[in-house]
Design a protein around this motif. Structure first.
Motif: not given
Length: 172
Positions: A126-131, A148-155, A158-161
């Motif tokens: 599982v990789v954060t979008a943008g990595n 791709k799971i939209p808005d699945a994780y927050e860093i 900010k929400k990331y897929a």
């Protein structure tokens, strides 16, 4: 347990690896596309869990410290968590070792060992979008983007897929 590649040696994490583990989880450039820095208490709990002996029946991560053969310098960690026959892989490297191919080299060794020694055939990450760097490592190791799971994780608020990659081990 000891895995060797042309440039690297991977061995199970020990108490002596606390400073590396700590640095990998709080260094901003390392974690910026992975997670928010944990509290010291959370990090100590996570570290203690990683120190437990691992078997395929374990409910904890197999965590290996990656060391450069030439310099004997510890460069990062890698490993996997086994859930229902699927190994979820992960890796973190100190920034001074980015771009040397260590991610690909170490991940290939872990996958080969997991297949040969544990009979594991299915891997995921599982990789954060943008990595992008992590995605490239996975692709070089034969992983493909499945979902791709939209808005699945927050860093950092900010929400990331989440990008879900999978790989089936090749039959040798």
């Amino acid at each position: 347990m000891k895995l060797e590649t042309p440039q690297l040696i991977m061995t199970p994490i020990t108490q002596a690896d606390w400073s590396l583990f700590y640095a990998l989880h709080v260094t901003p450039v390392v974690i910026e596309k992975c997670f928010d820095a944990p509290s010291e208490e959370e990090l100590k709990t996570k570290f203690e869990a990683r120190l437990k002996g691992w078997t395929p029946e374990s409910d904890n991560w197999l965590t290996l410290v990656i060391t450069e053969k030439q310099t004997h310098q510890k460069v990062g960690i890698t490993g996997f968590f086994l859930d229902d026959g699927i190994a979820e892989v992960g890796y973190l490297f100190m920034p001074e070792f980015y771009g040397k191919g260590y991610g690909t080299e170490s991940l290939r060794a872990v996958i080969n060992w997991a297949k040969d020694e544990c009979g594991i055939d299915i891997f995921k990450a599982v990789v954060t979008a943008g990595n992008i760097a992590s995605e490239r490592v996975l692709e070089k190791c034969g992983f493909t983007l499945q979902e791709k799971i939209p808005d699945a994780y927050e860093i950092g608020g900010k929400k990331y897929a989440d990008h879900i990659f999978t790989k089936e081990a090749e039959v040798k």
